[in-house]
Scaffold this motif. Structure first.
Motif, PDB file in Angstrom:
ATOM      1  N   GLN A 266       0.830  -1.203   0.000  1.00 58.30           N
ATOM      2  CA  GLN A 266       0.000   0.000   0.000  1.00 58.30           C
ATOM      3  C   GLN A 266       0.865   1.254   0.000  1.00 58.30           C
ATOM      4  O   GLN A 266       0.534   2.254  -0.603  1.00 58.30           O
ATOM      5  N   GLU A 267       2.002   1.147   0.686  1.00 57.45           N
ATOM      6  CA  GLU A 267       2.828   2.330   0.913  1.00 57.45           C
ATOM      7  C   GLU A 267       3.825   2.582  -0.217  1.00 57.45           C
ATOM      8  O   GLU A 267       4.010   3.727  -0.625  1.00 57.45           O
ATOM      9  N   VAL A 268       4.460   1.540  -0.710  1.00 56.37           N
ATOM     10  CA  VAL A 268       5.594   1.742  -1.603  1.00 56.37           C
ATOM     11  C   VAL A 268       5.348   1.266  -3.037  1.00 56.37           C
ATOM     12  O   VAL A 268       6.283   1.194  -3.822  1.00 56.37           O
ATOM     13  N   TYR A 269       4.073   0.959  -3.360  1.00 57.95           N
ATOM     14  CA  TYR A 269       3.805   0.379  -4.672  1.00 57.95           C
ATOM     15  C   TYR A 269       4.368   1.213  -5.818  1.00 57.95           C
ATOM     16  O   TYR A 269       4.770   0.690  -6.849  1.00 57.95           O
ATOM     17  N   ALA A 270       4.406   2.527  -5.634  1.00 60.23           N
ATOM     18  CA  ALA A 270       4.860   3.380  -6.735  1.00 60.23           C
ATOM     19  C   ALA A 270       6.326   3.755  -6.620  1.00 60.23           C
ATOM     20  O   ALA A 270       6.941   4.159  -7.597  1.00 60.23           O
ATOM     21  N   SER A 271       6.886   3.612  -5.417  1.00 59.53           N
ATOM     22  CA  SER A 271       8.254   4.093  -5.235  1.00 59.53           C
ATOM     23  C   SER A 271       9.297   2.985  -5.229  1.00 59.53           C
ATOM     24  O   SER A 271      10.461   3.245  -5.500  1.00 59.53           O
TER      25      SER A 271
ATOM     26  N   ARG B 283      -1.175   9.808  -1.955  1.00 61.78           N
ATOM     27  CA  ARG B 283      -1.715   8.574  -2.528  1.00 61.78           C
ATOM     28  C   ARG B 283      -0.656   7.834  -3.334  1.00 61.78           C
ATOM     29  O   ARG B 283      -0.699   6.612  -3.465  1.00 61.78           O
ATOM     30  N   ALA B 284       0.299   8.570  -3.894  1.00 55.22           N
ATOM     31  CA  ALA B 284       1.339   7.929  -4.702  1.00 55.22           C
ATOM     32  C   ALA B 284       2.520   7.455  -3.859  1.00 55.22           C
ATOM     33  O   ALA B 284       3.058   6.378  -4.101  1.00 55.22           O
ATOM     34  N   LYS B 285       2.906   8.240  -2.851  1.00 54.50           N
ATOM     35  CA  LYS B 285       4.126   7.895  -2.120  1.00 54.50           C
ATOM     36  C   LYS B 285       3.886   7.513  -0.668  1.00 54.50           C
ATOM     37  O   LYS B 285       4.812   7.078   0.015  1.00 54.50           O
TER      38      LYS B 285
ATOM     39  N   LEU C 145      -3.207   4.164 -10.620  1.00 54.61           N
ATOM     40  CA  LEU C 145      -3.566   3.691  -9.286  1.00 54.61           C
ATOM     41  C   LEU C 145      -3.743   4.846  -8.302  1.00 54.61           C
ATOM     42  O   LEU C 145      -4.704   4.875  -7.523  1.00 54.61           O
ATOM     43  N   ALA C 146      -2.835   5.797  -8.343  1.00 54.38           N
ATOM     44  CA  ALA C 146      -2.915   6.906  -7.382  1.00 54.38           C
ATOM     45  C   ALA C 146      -4.134   7.779  -7.624  1.00 54.38           C
ATOM     46  O   ALA C 146      -4.552   8.542  -6.747  1.00 54.38           O
TER      47      ALA C 146
ATOM     48  N   THR D 249      -7.337   5.341  -5.983  1.00 54.38           N
ATOM     49  CA  THR D 249      -7.277   4.715  -4.663  1.00 54.38           C
ATOM     50  C   THR D 249      -7.621   5.727  -3.570  1.00 54.38           C
ATOM     51  O   THR D 249      -7.778   6.913  -3.840  1.00 54.38           O
TER      52      THR D 249
ATOM     53  N   THR E 186      -5.128   4.685   2.692  1.00 50.75           N
ATOM     54  CA  THR E 186      -3.673   4.640   2.628  1.00 50.75           C
ATOM     55  C   THR E 186      -3.058   5.231   3.892  1.00 50.75           C
ATOM     56  O   THR E 186      -2.161   4.639   4.498  1.00 50.75           O
TER      57      THR E 186
END
Lengths: 211, 211
Positions: free
Chosen positions: A118-123, B27-29, B106-107, B110, B115
């Motif tokens: 949930q937290e790091v999916y993009a980073s 939401r992204a990070k 996704l961001a 969601t 989150t």
DNA sequence: TCAGAAACATACCATACGGTCGGTATGAGT
DNA sequence: ACTCATACCGACCGTATGGTATGTTTCTGA
């Protein structure tokens, strides 16, 4: 890996102690908020030891997810619901088992890889992938029983065993989020009650006809 | 709050721009990995402005959760499924609507408060409570229709409207977690398909008998 | 018109953070 | 006994971070 010594009986365990600390601290504070120093302090190792075992904090994250996969696989493989003869009973036994272990401290029963994903999916792609393998790998272990129950009982809905297996994980993860937001483990258990009811309905059974 | 000027037509919007940036970047990070400088850069305001509007990063988190509550409340209040005459159709319409808006990045689809709650539940009580109010407040908006459908159709299961309303949110949150772990929005949509099927089963209707 | 407040801006600070580096200790193989 | 690899130590580094102090500009209300 070296063995324990007379002087330092803990020697050789630093890596595992770090992974155990990560499992506990990350579930409580999240991955980003968990510092390398936090982990070293908790595991009682130095920073030098940390970066000897892990190339970076990210690498620790990947290793922690894999460590989680190993430990939970063994844990669920040894769970009693596998002994039930009827595949549907095993599926419902799994859900009941998941419900039964939800109690006490939130950080103690919530899911490490769900939290991290949930937290790091993009980073952090590496961590995300390791978390994905853990969740979907676990879901796969349920497919055989679901499919067997389906065949055995001649159920023909517009859903697949794979999809239902994944859905059990979605409900678990969602239950954890609600339990955290409401600071109440009962919210996660409630979600599993609905899941059990859903599965019984899919298979046209009731609580009276099946455990 | 001051109005825009000739020189700086953006003046007076700093707070809102910061909240919008928080909505997108967190939401992204995630919350912890989002820095105050990130937010200032994205919102095109200075640090002085940030700490003029928010006492701390934590306070920004609380405000962002409340901002999210406001915006999503208005968004769902204006959604078309409310126009349906049958309460059960409205409930299923809600689920279909939630599914329809899951697409793309996704961001972008969601849930901010899910989150944040997952991440800071143990470290920031204020944020956790604001996230809880958002999620459970939204769930409450579904209760009336669920209860009306239940009465109207004489359904008497061992579940409550409140519980089912909460369960919709659990499935949404869980779907988001799986979508992130698998990097595929379809995983969240799949969870909502199961939810719709569950609700239809609870009310003894099929896709043919009700939209 | 002018005082006061609110909305910003800029420069700065202490510290916490991930990561590095040179070193020591221990055990396995020969 | 000697070598080598691995496990581990602890001081150190550059930078990023949340937060502050002190201004300047703009709006409001009397």
């Amino acid at each position: 890996m070296s063995r324990p010594t007379k002087q330092s009986p803990e020697r050789g365990n630093a890596r595992i102690r770090l992974l155990e600390s990560a499992r506990d601290i990350v579930r409580a504070k999240g991955f980003a908020a968990t510092t390398v120093d936090d982990l070293c302090r908790s595991a009682d190792v130095t920073k030098g030891a940390f970066f000897h075992h892990f190339e970076s904090k990210d690498a620790l994250g990947v290793a922690a997810a894999e460590f989680w996969t190993e430990k939970t696989s063994a844990f669920f493989a040894a769970a009693p619901y596998h002994d039930l003869a009827d595949p549907l009973e095993r599926v419902l036994g799994y859900v009941a088992f998941r419900k039964a272990i939800i109690e006490g401290d939130l950080a103690a029963f919530t899911c490490l890889v769900g939290t991290m994903a949930q937290e790091v999916y993009a980073s952090s792609q590496g961590i995300r992938e390791a978390c994905g393998r853990s969740i979907f790998g676990h879901a796969e272990t349920l497919e055989a029983d679901i499919e067997a129950a389906r065949r055995e009982r001649g159920i023909t809905g517009d859903w697949t065993a794979q999809s239902l297996a994944r859905h059990t994980q979605a409900i678990l993860q969602g239950g954890f989020v609600l339990a955290k937001a409401g600071n109440d483990p009962a919210l996660a258990r409630e979600a599993l009650d609905h899941l059990a009811r859903y599965i019984r309905q899919l298979f046209h059974v009731t609580e009276e006809t099946i455990a």
